[in-house]
Each structure stands twice: as structure tokens, then as C-alpha cells.
Enzyme design. Structure first.
Site, PDB file in Angstrom:
ATOM      1  N   CYS A  32       0.764  -1.083   0.010  1.00  0.00           N
ATOM      2  CA  CYS A  32       0.072  -0.065  -0.247  1.00  0.00           C
ATOM      3  C   CYS A  32       0.937   1.257   0.043  1.00  0.00           C
ATOM      4  CB  CYS A  32      -0.956  -0.049   1.061  1.00  0.00           C
ATOM      5  SG  CYS A  32      -2.293  -1.311   1.318  1.00  0.00           S
ATOM      6  N   HIS A 147       5.365   5.150   0.937  1.00  0.00           N
ATOM      7  CA  HIS A 147       4.814   3.921   1.236  1.00  0.00           C
ATOM      8  C   HIS A 147       4.493   3.924   2.414  1.00  0.00           C
ATOM      9  CE1 HIS A 147       4.954  -0.435   1.339  1.00  0.00           C
ATOM     10  NE2 HIS A 147       4.898  -0.460  -0.027  1.00  0.00           N
ATOM     11  N   HIS A 148       3.121   3.012   2.644  1.00  0.00           N
ATOM     12  CA  HIS A 148       2.612   2.752   3.897  1.00  0.00           C
ATOM     13  C   HIS A 148       3.334   2.379   5.043  1.00  0.00           C
ATOM     14  CE1 HIS A 148      -0.851   3.171   6.348  1.00  0.00           C
ATOM     15  NE2 HIS A 148      -1.796   3.069   5.598  1.00  0.00           N
ATOM     16  N   SER A 149       4.352   1.482   4.627  1.00  0.00           N
ATOM     17  CA  SER A 149       5.273   0.831   5.780  1.00  0.00           C
ATOM     18  C   SER A 149       6.033   1.909   6.579  1.00  0.00           C
ATOM     19  CB  SER A 149       6.370  -0.224   5.161  1.00  0.00           C
ATOM     20  OG  SER A 149       7.221   0.535   4.165  1.00  0.00           O
ATOM     21  N   MET A 150       6.024   3.217   5.912  1.00  0.00           N
ATOM     22  CA  MET A 150       6.712   4.279   6.662  1.00  0.00           C
ATOM     23  C   MET A 150       5.821   4.968   7.863  1.00  0.00           C
ATOM     24  SD  MET A 150       8.332   6.624   3.617  1.00  0.00           S
ATOM     25  CE  MET A 150       9.052   7.635   4.822  1.00  0.00           C
TER      26      MET A 150
END
Length: 486
Positions: A32, A147-150
Site C-alpha cells: 500500500c 509507502h505505507h510501511s513508513m
């Protein structure tokens, strides 16, 4: 300008393993991204000032100055590794004609095209696009993609606010709404009654949590939404998306909230149910099986019509810690999931949409489902691995219809590196839904942002019209009945 505090590091190369949630967002099933459009009030953008501001603030944050590195060289065991950031690699300034035809369409196409372009993992996973073109709403547009992982929405809003200042007071940090806390009115004479209420509330919370957890498990295993024209087909998360937004008045929302003794979330969810019902009825009529509510004296529906489930993302963190400007729960993705039923029906009384939303949300408030779903996914991740946890989360999304998120923004207008902001419109893509709805408050307005699969919703502006018209109809009903009188 007060910069974000740069974290200290005792080694020459700072390293940090990915959080469990960040590892989920790196899986192919949940890959995502977040896209946020910021309308600017200035007639031109000064790229050099923006880049200098980023160097003094954003780049000093460890997550925005770290890249992903695989420990084994095979894409497994990812970690964040601090690196030297060249701001020119992250700030894109296309050469645009401010006198172009259809600038609104150009900006919409530009942002939608970003959903088709992968990010370069050899550098930190964020970029900023400066679109110096005048639209119908503002003088220029700035687009963040990361990026959503951030991080989650609360974490990212906290960083945006730490980088910005109040427009009317350039030296002051923006402020967020302070949640109202109910004071205690208990006395010695009401001690037994208060104890009874506390026990009753605890029992209801245990019951609601158990029922919600059973619903969550059933959704993972077999329970699927009713098929409606809003539901995406398998693989929808990999298709290009289109993003549009509509700015509505927070004053209108607050007027309905105060008149009906509800919350802003209740009103927003009521408007969304009304808007979706209106859209489906107008576009598909009888084919969408929408029922018209009968009148039982209160204008309530005799039958519920079609039901869809919305995956509501709940962020646990308080947005900003006073001293560090970093969320109190720590940076990352502290996201729980609530499955909220959305009824598609035509009501004779438009206020019934808000009443139904309030009843549903009030019940969800007396439940620990968001915490349980977060902990359950983390348990699966630790016990069976990241792929199993990602598959579980992905299946939850696949068996529901809509993603909805509501993020609280600053209560006054802010400026980013000297550029006043007109609106904030964030959204995400990469979930297996054909429709995502984000509500972002900012000053005296709210941006309702739609991310859609154009094959399912070919003209999302029509859905925006229906949402805006639904708010107007609900507000007018409040005024006509004199409910807004003080």
C-alpha cells in the site's frame, strides 16, 4: 524555522528492523502507498525554499532518511538503514504551463498516474511533486507519495504539522482539536448506582468485543459482503486508481452534530451511507436492490436494504507529543480494524442515516475489537510469519467492500515553508477495494477523498456530488425542524 530534532546514533550506520505492521505493508498482497494532495494558496511555488525547508525538517526524521535493505540480500529480513539524502532525488518539479487547458483534469490525471509508478527502493520511500498550476480550488498543488510501511496517518500528520507553522503566527506550531473528556459527577450517595453502571458497561463491552471478534473471524473464513456495484473484482488492488476529492464545510457538519447530539464521525458516516444509497439508486435503480424505508412514525426503514461492510482503520496513537512532535505510541503503523456495517437504503427521513450511524458507532465504542484485531494479526505474524498475517488481513479486505479512514487535522490554517495551505486531501491505494473514502479535517473545512477503480466507478465526481448533496439534505432537514436553534 524550528527543525525536527535529529535522532542520535552511536554507530556510523543507523539500522532499525521493520515493525511488524511495516513488514505487512511490504508484502505483495498489501503493498500500500499513501498519496496526499495539498492545495497551496500561493500563486507560484519556490522549489529552492521548499527544498531548504525539507532539509531542515523532514530529512532529519529517521524514517524519511532511511532506505530499505535486505539483510540476506534476497528481499527477506528487511531493515531501515540511515542514508545520506539528496533532496533533489525526492522533489519532482515538472515544467508546466500555468495557462494550460483543463488544469483540474491534468492534476487529477497526474495524481492517478502516480498509482502506476513503483518507487525506487534504493532511496527512502517518499517523494514530493510540486505542480505549479492553477486549478479551480487553489493556486498550486503539492503531492506527497510515500509507502505505507513508513507510518500510519496519525504519524504522518504529526510530521506534517511539525514541519509547518500557523499562517497567522509563523513562529507557532499548529494545534489539534482537544478531545472533550466527560467529568466525573459521582457522589457518595450515588456510589452503588455508579458501580452498577460500571459493571453493566464492562459486561456490554465484553459481550460486544466477543461478538465483534466472532464477526472478524467469520469475515476471514467465509462471510462475504452482498455483491453490489461498488465491490471490486479479484486483483483490484493491482489496477490503476483514480483519486478525486470534494471540500465540504465543517460548520455544516458541526451544526448537524450539535443539533442531533452526535459526533463528527457519526455525521460523516451518516452522510456516506446517504451518499452511497443516493449514488446506487441514481446509477442502477432497481438493479442494485435498494429498498425504500417505510414510515413507522419516525421515518425509519421497515427493511434494511442491501448491506455492505466498511473496513474502518482506527489509529491508536495520539497525534503529537508536546515535546518531541512524535506520536506518543511511537512512530509506525498502529492500526486496528473495525468492520462497520453500511446499510444501502432510501430513507424517508434523511436524519435516519445519522441516527443509524450513531447507533452503530456507539456500539463499536463499547468494544475492544480494534485492539483485538491488531493484536490478533500481530499474534499470527509471530506464530506463522508475515505471509500468513498478510494473507489474513488481505482476506478481510477482500470479503468487505469499502475502506474508510478519518484523520483529524489542525484547527487553524497552516503554512508549509511559507506557503499557505488551502486543503489536505490524503488517500491510499493497494488495498483490494474498488472504493476507499478518507475524511480529513482542516481548519473550517473537511476534504472527502475518494480512491476508486475507474472500471467500477467510472465517474467518481458523481459520487462526490451525491455525498455533498446528502450533507446538504441532512443539514436542511435540521434547519427545517428547528433543531439547530440554541
Amino acid at each position: 524555522m524550528k527543525p525536527i530534532k535529529e535522532s542520535t546514533c552511536r554507530t556510523s550506520c543507523c539500522q532499525e528492523p521493520l515493525s511488524p505492521s511495516a513488514r505487512l505493508f511490504q508484502e505483495q498482497q498489501l503493498n500500500c502507498y499513501i498519496i496526499a494532495a495539498l492545495g497551496w494558496k500561493t500563486s507560484t511555488i519556490n522549489p529552492s525554499i521548499v527544498k531548504e525547508g525539507l532539509e531542515q525538517t523532514l530529512i532529519k526524521h529517521p524514517r524519511f532518511s532511511s532506505k530499505l535493505v535486505a539483510e540476506d540480500g534476497k528481499g527477506r529480513k528487511l531493515k531501515w538503514v540511515r542514508t545520506k539524502v539528496n533532496v533533489n532525488d525526492h522533489v519532482i518539479v515538472p515544467n508546466l504551463d500555468r495557462n494550460m487547458d483543463s488544469p483540474d483534469r491534468f492534476v487529477e490525471d497526474y495524481i492517478s498516474n502516480l498509482s502506476t509508478i513503483p518507487m525506487d527502493n534504493s532511496k527512502p520511500l517518499w517523494e514530493m511533486h510540486l505542480l505549479d498550476v492553477q486549478t479551480s480550488e487553489n493556486e498550486a498543488v503539492v503531492v506527497f507519495k510515500l509507502h505505507h510501511s513508513m507510518g500510519d496517518g496519525a504519524s504522518l500528520i504529526s510530521v506534517l504539522l511539525a514541519c509547518s507553522r500557523k499562517t497567522l503566527d509563523p513562529k507557532a506550531l499548529p494545534s489539534l482539536p482537544v478531545p472533550k473528556r466527560a467529568g466525573s459527577s459521582c457522589t457518595a450517595s450515588s456510589g452503588l448506582w455508579s458501580l452498577f453502571l460500571a459493571m453493566w458497561t464492562a459486561l456490554r463491552m465484553i459481550w460486544n468485543t466477543a461478538m465483534d471478534f466472532i464477526l472478524f473471524a467469520a469475515t476471514i473464513l467465509c462471510l462475504k459482503d452482498t455483491n453490489t456495484p461498488l465491490k471490486g473484482t479479484p486483483g483490484v488492488e493491482l489496477k490503476p486508481k483514480r483519486f478525486v476529492h470534494r471540500i465540504v464545510s465543517m460548520d455544516d457538519i458541526k451544526m448537524v452534530k450539535n443539533a442531533m447530539n452526535t459526533t463528527i464521525n457519526d455525521v460523516v458516516m451518516g452522510v456516506i451511507q446517504a451518499g452511497l444509497s443516493r449514488y446506487l439508486n441514481r446509477k442502477f435503480g432497481g438493479d442494485s436492490k435498494i429498498e425504500r424505508g417505510g414510515d413507522d412514525g419516525h421515518g425509519k426503514s421497515d427493511n434494511g436494504g442491501d448491506h455492505s461492510d466498511g473496513v474502518i482503520k482506527v489509529t491508536f496513537a495520539n497525534l503529537m507529543a508536546e515535546e518531541s512532535n512524535i506520536p506518543k505510541w511511537g512512530w509506525g503503523n498502529w492500526i486496528g480494524i473495525i468492520i462497520l456495517p453500511i446499510t444501502i437504503s432510501l430513507e424517508n427521513d434523511p436524519l435516519d442515516y445519522v441516527r443509524r450511524a450513531k447507533a452503530t458507532i456507539d456500539r463499536k465504542k463499547l468494544s475492544l475489537k480494534a485492539v483485538f484485531t491488531f493484536r490478533s494479526v500481530m499474534f499470527i505474524l509471530k506464530l506463522f510469519g508475515t505471509k500468513a498475517a498478510a494473507a489474513t488481513t488481505h482476506r478481510t479486505f477482500c470479503n468487505t467492500t469499502i475502506t474508510f479512514s478519518n484523520v483529524v487535522g489542525p484547527i487553524e490554517e497552516i503554512s508549509l515553508f511559507g506557503h499557505p495551505i488551502a486543503y489536505i486531501a490524503p488517500t491510499i491505494y493497494g488495498t483490494p477495494h474498488a472504493l476507499t473514502i478518507h475524511a480529513q479535517s482542516y481548519s473550517n473545512k473537511m476534504a472527502v477523498v475518494l480512491g476508486v477503480d475507474p472500471d467500477v466507478i467510472p465517474n467518481p465526481h458523481e459520487l462526490c456530488d451525491d455525498l455533498e448533496e446528502s450533507l446538504k439534505i441532512i443539514k436542511d432537514a435540521v434547519v427545517e425542524r428547528g433543531l439547530n436553534a440554541s
